[in-house]
Design a protein around this motif. Sequence first.
Motif, PDB file in Angstrom:
ATOM      1  N   ILE A  50      44.293  40.395  39.997  1.00 34.70           N
ATOM      2  CA  ILE A  50      43.466  39.308  40.534  1.00 34.70           C
ATOM      3  C   ILE A  50      42.080  40.142  40.269  1.00 34.70           C
ATOM      4  CG2 ILE A  50      42.218  38.394  42.608  1.00 34.70           C
ATOM      5  CD1 ILE A  50      44.293  36.403  41.095  1.00 34.70           C
ATOM      6  N   SER A  51      40.856  39.693  40.061  1.00 32.39           N
ATOM      7  CA  SER A  51      39.748  40.257  39.918  1.00 32.39           C
ATOM      8  C   SER A  51      38.464  39.396  40.440  1.00 32.39           C
ATOM      9  CB  SER A  51      39.205  40.876  38.571  1.00 32.39           C
ATOM     10  OG  SER A  51      39.407  39.692  37.648  1.00 32.39           O
ATOM     11  N   GLN A  52      37.542  39.938  41.221  1.00 31.74           N
ATOM     12  CA  GLN A  52      36.558  39.091  41.629  1.00 31.74           C
ATOM     13  C   GLN A  52      35.411  38.582  40.346  1.00 31.74           C
ATOM     14  OE1 GLN A  52      32.952  41.116  43.567  1.00 31.74           O
ATOM     15  NE2 GLN A  52      33.703  40.119  45.421  1.00 31.74           N
ATOM     16  N   THR A  54      32.059  36.473  39.226  1.00 31.79           N
ATOM     17  CA  THR A  54      30.704  35.579  39.526  1.00 31.79           C
ATOM     18  C   THR A  54      30.268  34.460  38.609  1.00 31.79           C
ATOM     19  OG1 THR A  54      29.442  37.147  38.112  1.00 31.79           O
ATOM     20  CG2 THR A  54      29.686  37.765  40.512  1.00 31.79           C
ATOM     21  N   THR A  55      31.023  34.483  37.494  1.00 30.16           N
ATOM     22  CA  THR A  55      31.121  33.397  36.639  1.00 30.16           C
ATOM     23  C   THR A  55      32.326  33.343  35.760  1.00 30.16           C
ATOM     24  OG1 THR A  55      29.839  32.363  34.549  1.00 30.16           O
ATOM     25  CG2 THR A  55      29.931  34.657  34.791  1.00 30.16           C
ATOM     26  N   PRO A  56      32.785  32.111  35.371  1.00 32.86           N
ATOM     27  CA  PRO A  56      32.539  31.004  36.100  1.00 32.86           C
ATOM     28  C   PRO A  56      32.878  30.854  37.490  1.00 32.86           C
ATOM     29  CG  PRO A  56      34.653  30.542  34.769  1.00 32.86           C
ATOM     30  CD  PRO A  56      34.191  32.080  34.616  1.00 32.86           C
ATOM     31  N   ILE A  57      32.243  29.804  38.392  1.00 34.63           N
ATOM     32  CA  ILE A  57      32.532  29.674  39.538  1.00 34.63           C
ATOM     33  C   ILE A  57      32.430  27.957  39.757  1.00 34.63           C
ATOM     34  CG2 ILE A  57      31.521  31.767  40.780  1.00 34.63           C
ATOM     35  CD1 ILE A  57      28.800  30.133  41.356  1.00 34.63           C
ATOM     36  N   HIS A  58      33.304  27.537  40.699  1.00 33.07           N
ATOM     37  CA  HIS A  58      33.032  26.229  40.953  1.00 33.07           C
ATOM     38  C   HIS A  58      32.384  25.907  42.327  1.00 33.07           C
ATOM     39  CE1 HIS A  58      34.631  22.523  43.079  1.00 33.07           C
ATOM     40  NE2 HIS A  58      34.586  21.845  41.748  1.00 33.07           N
ATOM     41  N   GLY A  59      32.053  26.892  42.932  1.00 33.04           N
ATOM     42  CA  GLY A  59      31.209  26.877  44.140  1.00 33.04           C
ATOM     43  C   GLY A  59      31.049  28.097  44.749  1.00 33.04           C
ATOM     44  N   GLY A  60      29.848  28.129  45.551  1.00 33.80           N
ATOM     45  CA  GLY A  60      29.533  29.426  46.197  1.00 33.80           C
ATOM     46  C   GLY A  60      29.227  30.519  45.306  1.00 33.80           C
ATOM     47  N   THR A  61      29.684  31.861  45.637  1.00 32.92           N
ATOM     48  CA  THR A  61      29.026  33.105  44.804  1.00 32.92           C
ATOM     49  C   THR A  61      30.024  33.497  43.752  1.00 32.92           C
ATOM     50  OG1 THR A  61      27.376  33.651  46.306  1.00 32.92           O
ATOM     51  CG2 THR A  61      28.048  35.093  44.817  1.00 32.92           C
ATOM     52  N   TYR A  62      31.464  33.449  44.446  1.00 32.69           N
ATOM     53  CA  TYR A  62      32.652  34.036  43.584  1.00 32.69           C
ATOM     54  C   TYR A  62      33.652  33.091  43.363  1.00 32.69           C
ATOM     55  CZ  TYR A  62      30.145  38.337  45.504  1.00 32.69           C
ATOM     56  OH  TYR A  62      29.437  39.258  45.720  1.00 32.69           O
ATOM     57  N   SER A  63      34.379  33.425  42.349  1.00 31.90           N
ATOM     58  CA  SER A  63      35.622  32.866  42.220  1.00 31.90           C
ATOM     59  C   SER A  63      36.784  33.965  41.928  1.00 31.90           C
ATOM     60  CB  SER A  63      35.868  31.828  40.837  1.00 31.90           C
ATOM     61  OG  SER A  63      35.330  32.780  39.801  1.00 31.90           O
ATOM     62  N   ALA A  64      38.026  33.549  41.568  1.00 37.55           N
ATOM     63  CA  ALA A  64      39.027  34.691  41.312  1.00 37.55           C
ATOM     64  C   ALA A  64      39.636  34.547  39.882  1.00 37.55           C
ATOM     65  CB  ALA A  64      40.326  34.628  42.378  1.00 37.55           C
ATOM     66  N   GLY A  65      39.244  35.625  39.277  1.00 38.04           N
ATOM     67  CA  GLY A  65      40.065  35.667  37.809  1.00 38.04           C
ATOM     68  C   GLY A  65      41.646  36.072  37.767  1.00 38.04           C
ATOM     69  N   HIS A  66      42.387  35.623  37.060  1.00 34.96           N
ATOM     70  CA  HIS A  66      43.790  35.974  37.134  1.00 34.96           C
ATOM     71  C   HIS A  66      44.125  36.263  35.726  1.00 34.96           C
ATOM     72  CE1 HIS A  66      47.999  35.146  39.319  1.00 34.96           C
ATOM     73  NE2 HIS A  66      47.705  36.248  39.254  1.00 34.96           N
ATOM     74  N   THR A  67      44.584  37.473  35.447  1.00 30.36           N
ATOM     75  CA  THR A  67      44.904  37.960  34.264  1.00 30.36           C
ATOM     76  C   THR A  67      46.504  38.011  33.709  1.00 30.36           C
ATOM     77  OG1 THR A  67      42.973  39.580  34.316  1.00 30.36           O
ATOM     78  CG2 THR A  67      44.426  40.088  32.459  1.00 30.36           C
ATOM     79  N   SER A  68      46.565  37.379  32.749  1.00 30.50           N
ATOM     80  CA  SER A  68      48.051  37.510  32.153  1.00 30.50           C
ATOM     81  C   SER A  68      48.520  38.787  31.736  1.00 30.50           C
ATOM     82  CB  SER A  68      48.310  36.311  30.988  1.00 30.50           C
ATOM     83  OG  SER A  68      47.682  36.829  29.924  1.00 30.50           O
ATOM     84  N   SER A  69      49.593  39.150  31.812  1.00 39.10           N
ATOM     85  CA  SER A  69      50.490  40.542  31.562  1.00 39.10           C
ATOM     86  C   SER A  69      51.672  40.419  30.869  1.00 39.10           C
ATOM     87  CB  SER A  69      50.576  41.055  32.957  1.00 39.10           C
ATOM     88  OG  SER A  69      51.050  42.420  32.749  1.00 39.10           O
ATOM     89  N   ASP A  70      51.789  41.376  30.005  1.00 36.50           N
ATOM     90  CA  ASP A  70      53.128  41.549  29.347  1.00 36.50           C
ATOM     91  C   ASP A  70      54.113  41.880  30.170  1.00 36.50           C
ATOM     92  OD1 ASP A  70      52.341  44.108  29.805  1.00 36.50           O
ATOM     93  OD2 ASP A  70      52.263  44.584  27.657  1.00 36.50           O
ATOM     94  N   SER A  71      53.714  42.302  31.596  1.00 29.65           N
ATOM     95  CA  SER A  71      55.004  42.584  32.557  1.00 29.65           C
ATOM     96  C   SER A  71      55.844  41.547  33.229  1.00 29.65           C
ATOM     97  CB  SER A  71      54.065  43.694  33.337  1.00 29.65           C
ATOM     98  OG  SER A  71      53.243  43.038  34.206  1.00 29.65           O
ATOM     99  N   GLY A  72      55.216  40.250  32.780  1.00 33.08           N
ATOM    100  CA  GLY A  72      55.731  39.040  33.442  1.00 33.08           C
ATOM    101  C   GLY A  72      54.642  38.457  34.307  1.00 33.08           C
ATOM    102  N   THR A  73      55.480  37.501  35.192  1.00 36.93           N
ATOM    103  CA  THR A  73      54.520  36.553  36.088  1.00 36.93           C
ATOM    104  C   THR A  73      53.560  37.000  36.897  1.00 36.93           C
ATOM    105  OG1 THR A  73      56.266  34.854  35.786  1.00 36.93           O
ATOM    106  CG2 THR A  73      54.552  34.650  37.533  1.00 36.93           C
ATOM    107  N   GLN A  74      52.434  36.807  37.197  1.00 35.37           N
ATOM    108  CA  GLN A  74      51.718  37.630  38.059  1.00 35.37           C
ATOM    109  C   GLN A  74      51.079  36.450  39.455  1.00 35.37           C
ATOM    110  OE1 GLN A  74      50.647  41.054  37.429  1.00 35.37           O
ATOM    111  NE2 GLN A  74      52.232  40.640  36.441  1.00 35.37           N
ATOM    112  N   ASP A  75      51.376  36.871  40.633  1.00 36.44           N
ATOM    113  CA  ASP A  75      51.131  36.129  41.636  1.00 36.44           C
ATOM    114  C   ASP A  75      49.746  36.051  42.401  1.00 36.44           C
ATOM    115  OD1 ASP A  75      53.864  35.284  40.812  1.00 36.44           O
ATOM    116  OD2 ASP A  75      54.750  36.526  42.532  1.00 36.44           O
ATOM    117  N   PHE A  76      49.566  34.976  42.922  1.00 36.48           N
ATOM    118  CA  PHE A  76      48.322  35.077  43.788  1.00 36.48           C
ATOM    119  C   PHE A  76      48.580  34.254  45.053  1.00 36.48           C
ATOM    120  CE2 PHE A  76      43.605  33.707  44.643  1.00 36.48           C
ATOM    121  CZ  PHE A  76      43.495  34.629  45.626  1.00 36.48           C
TER     122      PHE A  76
END
Length: 332
Positions: A50-52, A54-76
């Motif tokens: 997960i990474s903070q 500032t764009t794109p956002i749906h509301g407010g100042t921040y959203s969360a980016g979720h990066t896919s990985s070759d190590s498998g499923t990544q959870d939030f």
Amino acid sequence: MKNIYILLTLAAFIIVPTGISNAQELVVNGDLELWDDPNNPTSWDNAESISQATTPIHGGTYSAGHTSSDSGTQDFQQNISSIVGGANYTISYYFLDNVTDAKTRIWSYWLDGTSTIPDHAAELRPGTYSSDNPDWQLFTVALTAPANANGFRFEVRVYHEDNNTGGLVYYDDFSFMAAGITPEPSNYPTGFDALAMGISINLAWTDAIGGQLPNAYLILASTEDNITAPVDGTAVADDVDLSDGSGALNISYGVEQCTFFDLESNTPYYFKIFPYTNGGADIDYKNDGTPPASTATTADVTIIESENFNDGWGNWSRVSVSGEQVWEIDDE
């Protein structure tokens, strides 16, 4: 008379119907505006890749980016407590997937303590993934918590797509909203029937219908024909040990069956079923009129040895049959 009229008018404004409750948000930091560091939003329990943002956002100042990985499923993930079995909740969040090297979906569970509850698999653990779209998409579903639920694991996942990795999907505005209190169920279920199977008794019924459907049912059991109706505002916990002459089960709407096990032989058991809405201090039973009732008598058998292995091996000893032994049938 003028003063009296004014007092009556004020009184009319402060009288509100009982049994109405404001909705309550249970996700903490669902808008993702608070961060402990650039990779960990505050109050979230698991934030893999997960990474903070500032764009794109749906509301407010921040959203969360979720990066896919070759190590498998990544959870939030965030674990939510204070869930009330039988209460209604609306679950929602926004996601944005506009890349060809990542895809996402919800993968959440109701919880009983730390144990997952399999209910609502189609809604909470779907077989489909997100598809590329330049616009924010809303996931939302309204569900009734299973009768034995006291928590919820709110989890979303990101996956690599066609073996391509490193893509980012985005999330914002997570919500787990407790709905307002609903009225008492309109009707009792029908076809309530008890059937003895050895020293177990199976119960089955047809779900109640009407304007207000129940969230769940309370089934009360007794060795005497003396079952009294439950009291509104007092939830009854499951009690599957009928050795003291009474027991109880809470069963979610839609299941339409349950079983009491390990009963005394050659003993009549009496049952009544009460539909209810809400839960906890807000639980509202249908307890007027005549509730459905049924009775069954267990088989007249002599139990030589009984052990359910719930608390260990009891009087039994473990024997290993692995090895090179040759087993033969003696038919003499």
